[in-house]
Design an enzyme around this catalytic site. Structure first.
Site, short mmCIF file in Angstrom:
data_model
loop_
_atom_site.label_atom_id
_atom_site.label_comp_id
_atom_site.label_asym_id
_atom_site.label_seq_id
_atom_site.Cartn_x
_atom_site.Cartn_y
_atom_site.Cartn_z
CB SER A 146 -0.89 -0.01 1.25
OG SER A 146 -1.62 1.16 1.34
CD GLU A 166 -6.68 3.62 1.52
OE1 GLU A 166 -5.71 4.36 1.68
OE2 GLU A 166 -6.62 2.55 0.88
#
Length: 136
Positions: free
Chosen positions: A29, A52
């Site tokens: 990420s 997220e």
């Protein structure tokens, strides 16, 4: 990601493990890969979560359209529920469904503390434990 963001991701992963979910931070990420990976991925064989993670000391959190698009893409392929995990410093976690995020004029996303606590879910709700279940 800032040290605080990484710390918040680790905190969330630990909370998920403690709730009997296998959980991990996605090390790619933040640009290490072009693949659409969430910050945190978790599952217990029945429920899968793609999150997220955003943390702030401010009143607002802004999220690029691309991050949300990638989160949704990953979640669809994987079969996970997609959330933005919002950690306002010194406040409990809130998890916002993508459809509840505010879309900005530039087609990005925003969540403020009021939206997070009015429409967002708490930790027990995203792992499938309602508040009423906890009382019984």
């Amino acid at each position: 990601m800032s040290k605080t963001g990484s710390k918040e991701e680790r905190d969330l992963v630990n909370k998920l493990w403690n709730a009997n979910f296998a959980a991990m931070r996605a090390p790619a990420s933040g640009g290490a890969t072009k693949r659409p990976l969430p910050d945190v991925l978790a599952g217990n064989g029945k429920l899968y979560l793609a999150i997220e993670v955003k943390s702030t000391r401010q009143e607002y959190i802004y999220i690029d359209n691309e991050k949300i698009t990638n989160l949704l893409k990953f979640s669809k392929i994987f079969g996970a529920k997609a959330y933005v995990g919002a950690k306002f410093i010194r406040k409990p976690w809130r998890f916002i469904k993508i459809e509840d995020l505010h879309i900005t004029r530039k087609n990005n996303y925003r969540v403020n503390i009021d939206l997070a606590f009015s429409k967002g879910l708490d930790f027990n709700e995203i792992i499938g434990e309602s508040k009423q279940t906890k009382l019984i």
